[in-house]
Motif scaffolding. Sequence first.
Motif, PDB file in Angstrom:
ATOM      1  N   TRP A   1       0.938  -1.165  -0.005  1.00 24.58           N
ATOM      2  CA  TRP A   1      -0.112   0.014  -0.123  1.00 24.58           C
ATOM      3  C   TRP A   1       0.780   1.189  -0.200  1.00 24.58           C
ATOM      4  O   TRP A   1       0.644   2.209  -0.717  1.00 24.58           O
ATOM      5  CB  TRP A   1      -1.067   0.026   1.140  1.00 24.58           C
ATOM      6  N   SER A   2       1.957   1.172   0.633  1.00 26.16           N
ATOM      7  CA  SER A   2       2.809   2.223   1.112  1.00 26.16           C
ATOM      8  C   SER A   2       3.508   2.752  -0.346  1.00 26.16           C
ATOM      9  O   SER A   2       3.676   4.032  -0.742  1.00 26.16           O
ATOM     10  CB  SER A   2       3.655   2.367   2.013  1.00 26.16           C
ATOM     11  N   ARG A   3       3.772   1.685  -1.217  1.00 20.69           N
ATOM     12  CA  ARG A   3       4.426   1.868  -2.528  1.00 20.69           C
ATOM     13  C   ARG A   3       3.509   2.221  -3.490  1.00 20.69           C
ATOM     14  O   ARG A   3       4.006   2.780  -4.422  1.00 20.69           O
ATOM     15  CB  ARG A   3       5.098   0.688  -2.829  1.00 20.69           C
ATOM     16  N   GLN A   4       2.288   2.243  -3.455  1.00 17.07           N
ATOM     17  CA  GLN A   4       1.292   2.404  -4.451  1.00 17.07           C
ATOM     18  C   GLN A   4       0.967   3.964  -4.631  1.00 17.07           C
ATOM     19  O   GLN A   4       0.338   4.649  -5.525  1.00 17.07           O
ATOM     20  CB  GLN A   4       0.132   1.645  -4.358  1.00 17.07           C
ATOM     21  N   LYS A   5       1.006   4.506  -3.223  1.00 15.54           N
ATOM     22  CA  LYS A   5       0.404   6.102  -3.341  1.00 15.54           C
ATOM     23  C   LYS A   5       1.585   7.114  -3.070  1.00 15.54           C
ATOM     24  O   LYS A   5       2.778   6.780  -2.775  1.00 15.54           O
ATOM     25  CB  LYS A   5      -0.370   6.107  -1.965  1.00 15.54           C
ATOM     26  N   HIS A   6       1.189   8.295  -3.433  1.00 19.40           N
ATOM     27  CA  HIS A   6       2.076   9.383  -3.142  1.00 19.40           C
ATOM     28  C   HIS A   6       1.440  10.146  -1.953  1.00 19.40           C
ATOM     29  O   HIS A   6       0.188  10.442  -1.811  1.00 19.40           O
ATOM     30  CB  HIS A   6       2.158  10.080  -4.235  1.00 19.40           C
ATOM     31  N   GLU A   7       2.195  10.592  -0.918  1.00 19.44           N
ATOM     32  CA  GLU A   7       1.615  11.273   0.145  1.00 19.44           C
ATOM     33  C   GLU A   7       1.607  12.648  -0.360  1.00 19.44           C
ATOM     34  O   GLU A   7       2.424  13.230  -0.817  1.00 19.44           O
ATOM     35  CB  GLU A   7       2.784  11.206   1.458  1.00 19.44           C
ATOM     36  N   PRO A   8       0.361  13.375  -0.370  1.00 20.21           N
ATOM     37  CA  PRO A   8       0.395  14.737  -0.909  1.00 20.21           C
ATOM     38  C   PRO A   8       1.186  15.633   0.001  1.00 20.21           C
ATOM     39  O   PRO A   8       1.248  15.402   1.262  1.00 20.21           O
ATOM     40  CB  PRO A   8      -1.129  14.980  -0.436  1.00 20.21           C
ATOM     41  N   ALA A   9       1.692  16.941  -0.694  1.00 21.10           N
ATOM     42  CA  ALA A   9       2.380  17.559   0.248  1.00 21.10           C
ATOM     43  C   ALA A   9       1.264  18.525   1.151  1.00 21.10           C
ATOM     44  O   ALA A   9       0.078  18.795   0.755  1.00 21.10           O
ATOM     45  CB  ALA A   9       2.891  18.701  -0.814  1.00 21.10           C
ATOM     46  N   LEU A  10       1.967  18.993   2.245  1.00 20.79           N
ATOM     47  CA  LEU A  10       0.964  19.582   3.304  1.00 20.79           C
ATOM     48  C   LEU A  10       0.587  20.955   2.545  1.00 20.79           C
ATOM     49  O   LEU A  10       1.386  21.744   1.793  1.00 20.79           O
ATOM     50  CB  LEU A  10       1.933  20.118   4.469  1.00 20.79           C
ATOM     51  N   ILE A  11      -0.705  21.279   2.637  1.00 19.19           N
ATOM     52  CA  ILE A  11      -1.223  22.708   2.094  1.00 19.19           C
ATOM     53  C   ILE A  11      -0.829  23.746   2.982  1.00 19.19           C
ATOM     54  O   ILE A  11      -1.395  23.824   3.960  1.00 19.19           O
ATOM     55  CB  ILE A  11      -2.837  22.455   1.999  1.00 19.19           C
ATOM     56  N   ASP A  12      -0.054  24.624   2.410  1.00 21.47           N
ATOM     57  CA  ASP A  12       0.293  25.880   3.270  1.00 21.47           C
ATOM     58  C   ASP A  12       0.382  27.172   2.340  1.00 21.47           C
ATOM     59  O   ASP A  12       0.987  27.525   1.750  1.00 21.47           O
ATOM     60  CB  ASP A  12       1.744  25.669   3.700  1.00 21.47           C
ATOM     61  N   PRO A  13      -0.810  27.567   2.553  1.00 22.81           N
ATOM     62  CA  PRO A  13      -1.259  28.732   1.488  1.00 22.81           C
ATOM     63  C   PRO A  13      -0.417  30.153   1.811  1.00 22.81           C
ATOM     64  O   PRO A  13      -0.115  30.610   0.711  1.00 22.81           O
ATOM     65  CB  PRO A  13      -2.749  29.165   2.078  1.00 22.81           C
ATOM     66  N   TRP A  14       0.122  30.325   2.940  1.00 13.59           N
ATOM     67  CA  TRP A  14       1.120  31.299   3.120  1.00 13.59           C
ATOM     68  C   TRP A  14       2.527  30.968   2.466  1.00 13.59           C
ATOM     69  O   TRP A  14       2.880  32.040   1.501  1.00 13.59           O
ATOM     70  CB  TRP A  14       1.369  31.608   4.636  1.00 13.59           C
ATOM     71  N   LEU A  15       2.985  30.043   2.591  1.00 11.38           N
ATOM     72  CA  LEU A  15       4.160  29.444   1.880  1.00 11.38           C
ATOM     73  C   LEU A  15       4.058  29.467   0.397  1.00 11.38           C
ATOM     74  O   LEU A  15       4.742  30.066  -0.366  1.00 11.38           O
ATOM     75  CB  LEU A  15       4.702  28.350   2.533  1.00 11.38           C
ATOM     76  N   ASN A  16       2.898  28.975   0.009  1.00 14.04           N
ATOM     77  CA  ASN A  16       2.748  28.621  -1.519  1.00 14.04           C
ATOM     78  C   ASN A  16       2.525  30.061  -2.232  1.00 14.04           C
ATOM     79  O   ASN A  16       3.048  30.422  -3.262  1.00 14.04           O
ATOM     80  CB  ASN A  16       1.466  27.952  -1.741  1.00 14.04           C
ATOM     81  N   ALA A  17       2.035  31.174  -1.402  1.00 13.63           N
ATOM     82  CA  ALA A  17       1.683  32.380  -1.951  1.00 13.63           C
ATOM     83  C   ALA A  17       3.049  32.894  -2.552  1.00 13.63           C
ATOM     84  O   ALA A  17       3.021  33.825  -3.348  1.00 13.63           O
ATOM     85  CB  ALA A  17       0.993  33.232  -1.107  1.00 13.63           C
ATOM     86  N   MET A  18       4.150  32.736  -1.786  1.00 10.74           N
ATOM     87  CA  MET A  18       5.462  33.299  -2.036  1.00 10.74           C
ATOM     88  C   MET A  18       6.069  32.900  -3.499  1.00 10.74           C
ATOM     89  O   MET A  18       6.898  33.383  -3.874  1.00 10.74           O
ATOM     90  CB  MET A  18       6.329  32.766  -1.007  1.00 10.74           C
ATOM     91  N   GLN A  19       5.394  31.551  -3.864  1.00 16.85           N
ATOM     92  CA  GLN A  19       6.242  31.090  -5.030  1.00 16.85           C
ATOM     93  C   GLN A  19       6.100  32.069  -6.308  1.00 16.85           C
ATOM     94  O   GLN A  19       6.813  31.985  -7.091  1.00 16.85           O
ATOM     95  CB  GLN A  19       5.229  29.678  -5.304  1.00 16.85           C
ATOM     96  N   VAL A  20       4.991  32.729  -6.151  1.00 16.98           N
ATOM     97  CA  VAL A  20       4.970  33.805  -7.436  1.00 16.98           C
ATOM     98  C   VAL A  20       5.891  34.656  -7.751  1.00 16.98           C
ATOM     99  O   VAL A  20       6.226  35.283  -8.624  1.00 16.98           O
ATOM    100  CB  VAL A  20       3.636  34.552  -7.619  1.00 16.98           C
TER     101      VAL A  20
END
Lengths: 589, 437
Positions: free
Chosen positions: A227-246
């Motif tokens: 099971w652990s090898r079939q899936k990818h663990e989604p990244a933590l949703i972090d709106p503040w940090l993601n906002a910096m990507q632009v």
Amino acid sequence: MQRRQLIFWGLIGSAVIALSAVFLALKSKVRSSLPAAAHYEKLPEKFNQALQSARTAVTANGHDLDAVRKLARLYQANRLYAEARACYRMIELSAPGLTARDHYYLADIAQNENDLAGAQAELRAVLKLEPNYVPARLGLAETMFKSGREDDAAKEYAAVLAIEPTQPQASLGLVRLALQRGDDDAAVARLEELMASHPEATAGAALFAQILERRGETERATAMTLWSRQKHEPALIDPWLNAMQVDCYDPLRLALLFEEFLAAGQLTEALPFLDRIEELDPKSWTPQLLRGWSQERAGHHREAVEAYRLALKKGGNPERICPLLTTSLLAVPDLPEAARMLAEYYGKLPESVPLLLSYTEVAVRLGDEKLARTLLAKLLELDPYLYTPNMSLAKILWTAGERDAAVQCLLRIVKVFPVDVASRGLLGQYYLEKADAAPAIRPLEEALAHVPPQTPAQERLTAMLGKAYLLVGNAAAEQRRFGEAVDYADKAIRLFPSELQAYALKANGCIQLFQYQRAAEALVAMAALEPQNPTILLSLGDVVYQDGKADQARGYWEKAGPLVATGDAELRAALDLRLSGHITAETFK
Amino acid sequence: MNFQHLRIGIVALLVAFGIYFVVNRDGWSPPVTAVKVAARPEPDQAVAPSDTLGLGYFAQRQIGRPPDGPPWVTDLLIVDLDQDGLKDILVCDAHLNRVSWIRQIRLGVFEEQDIGETIAGPAHVEVADLNGDGHLDVLVSAMGVIPPSNMKTGSVIVLVNDGTNHFTNRVLLENVARVSYVAAADLNKDGRLDLVVGQFGYIEGEIRWMENLGNWQFKSHALLDLPGVIHAPAADLTGSGNLDIVALVSQDSEEVHAFMGDGQGHFRDRVLYGSTNKDYGSSGLIIGDVNKDGRPDIVYTNGDGFDYATPGPRPWHGVQWLENLGDGKFTYHRVGDFPGCYSPVLVDLDGDGDQDIVASSGFNDWNDKRAVSLMCFENDGTNHFIPRVLAHAPTHLIVVKAADMFNDGRIELVTGAFMFYPPYDRTSRITLWEHKK
């Protein structure tokens, strides 16, 4: 105006002017904290343009804090942490000071600079202002855990779960703390909950599998591992940090962001980062390489081919790109195109091992034996111990009847790959066919130790090894090395407990060594296998007699009598001689 | 307003602007292009010999066998294996799946020979007299396959020395997640050498210690269920007289763990430090007294580049040390940045009495001829470190070790190359870095 009035107004004026000066000085001090203007040659020109605009906005707007904030984030998003920190310092010195998000970004800088204590201080400041921002609380818990503050980390993980009761990273954090305490039961209980609420939590699944295995729950552990090898663990949703990507103009950082999302199985979110790298640096071939790689991973072979081709066109390193392009072309499949492309680049880099590896694979698949031979020989000259090329060349040579040459490839494999079965099996076969059984034994023994049980391969190897033991044993017996002969016979018997020849070899060897008891045992086994064979019984009687057990011997001879074929006068005579009692030293020669 | 007011006002204004300019001296600098943050200069192609740490400090000499293709040296150890007074080198060669012995047969003269049988994916080598017969046995951790893999191909093998420098393989553990580390230490004070085993694995891995029951029988005890173990040496961190285990765990954890021992075979796990960057790339750990305060400190590197989509360096790669403050407390110090950094070595390289840190780079950007492959972080005497580039080539140096190879009081280095990705234009296998005559 009176003198007193003059002095009064003069003092008032001076005070106003002095206050103005102090105000100006303070304001200018704030402004002076702006990082020195610089042109960053390592970053794309577009960044420098954006930087200039951001700095101009700061000065044009009278050091408006939002403008300073934008500047800070621009610096930070491009890993210019000292400059970013200077901007945040400016904001801190001005009313109303730093926001929760500013503190969060300062925490991010501290973590990037390995300053866990600094990150914790900033994260606490965030949580004072925004107590429910989960990524901040989780970050605080993580930094505490990583500084060895287990109890504080546990409190923060628990606080995260109070906000978001099934938050996977917090749950996993508590699992790890339980394991640290040696409390497997608590860890397992929490993992059960975690997997029920977040089946995509693959890190948890992998950890769970290990604990289950350790506790002897093998079946469930295996299921959890799969099971652990079939899936990818989604990244933590972090709106503040993601906002910096632009604000990120740094191609390396963009590539890392791409990798992060790709690792989480979020291709759609990952690919825009490559678009941005291309936009910033249209000449770079890296985004095309990464695009091809991610498309190939997603099973989009044609898209991968296009991306790799573009990377090559942009001057990308053929040693890096061509092997990947080959894989995609083979998956399409477009073998002729792969061969054409590799011929072109191999012509330019004839000593390249990565290119030769791909080109040989394509030549083999094309069935172009002449080309494959030439390329494989060249490749093995450069890198003699590669598995697949050695095996491929061995197969070509073997099929062409050039077995002596093929054996050189097999010997190289055997030398380097201790558990490879195929090469050892072929080597064994080669030596047996040459009637040179001795060198066949070791590779066959090694192969048999690593072949899966109850498979056709195991049967074939066993048969070959048994044969080799007998041949070598018989040869030893012929050279009067009876001890050795008996050892090989024993080995053959272990492989084939129903092989008469092995027992016969053993019996003969033991007789020569005057080990009558062991010889008798071998003959008893033979008699059990062929109870109607009078010769075995005759021999058994002989051996037992020589071991001093005349009565027992007579029993075997008598038992053999009725079994002798009517026409077999020689055997009948031999039996009669023994049963008549006229036994001399010559009888058993 | 009369002129006197005006004068006062003007004077006050001038004073105010004076203050303004004094305070804001930087405020009038040109808005852009005042400073150029430039790329690094090209390295010198011809390096002159030098007595100071830096390029030219060492002369390079290839020792042992020439490489058969791109070498995959995963580890090496400097040790006087045959106890003849001359230091030898043990090599883990994952290309040939062999452990070999580069024997110093005479001062400065080396000969390489394989020892034992083939071992799939040898990753780490140590020596210890495991059976107490007075001869050094060779302990090998084997991954089975070196590139990232979930297969249970790991093993622990001891090459038993019969006293005549003939070594026989004996498997102590097999069919487990890829084993990256093994070392021997008497962890439970029963007079027998136990083993610390680190299993890198991939998604699953672990740390265990194996209790030596005698007669080559071992009992496994799990310590940590996490993949990515790089090194796990044993040392008495607190001066309690009991051995602790310090483990560097990479993959998603990127943590330094201390398993504090009670001398009875019980350990308590503590995280001493960890990075929150999941791609930190922890790559090597040693224990040594950096600041010479009598307490063992921890030096470790991060620069692993195996598992990135684009193999190679990252900006956060480098060296750090955890200062042992006593009472189980440690504090983090960054030593310096070094892309692709591997294999920390604590040694007084320049003989000035303080501990320098040498490290190599296994995963730098080798298309860039300026990329550094060997570095010394020179201790300025106050435990601040100044980076000194020792070499740009050969490249792909995944391991470096230091010792006084020629018994002359000077330190030499030995490096091993692991050429995992191109370019292969500055190759080496085993390089001796010796002082120029």
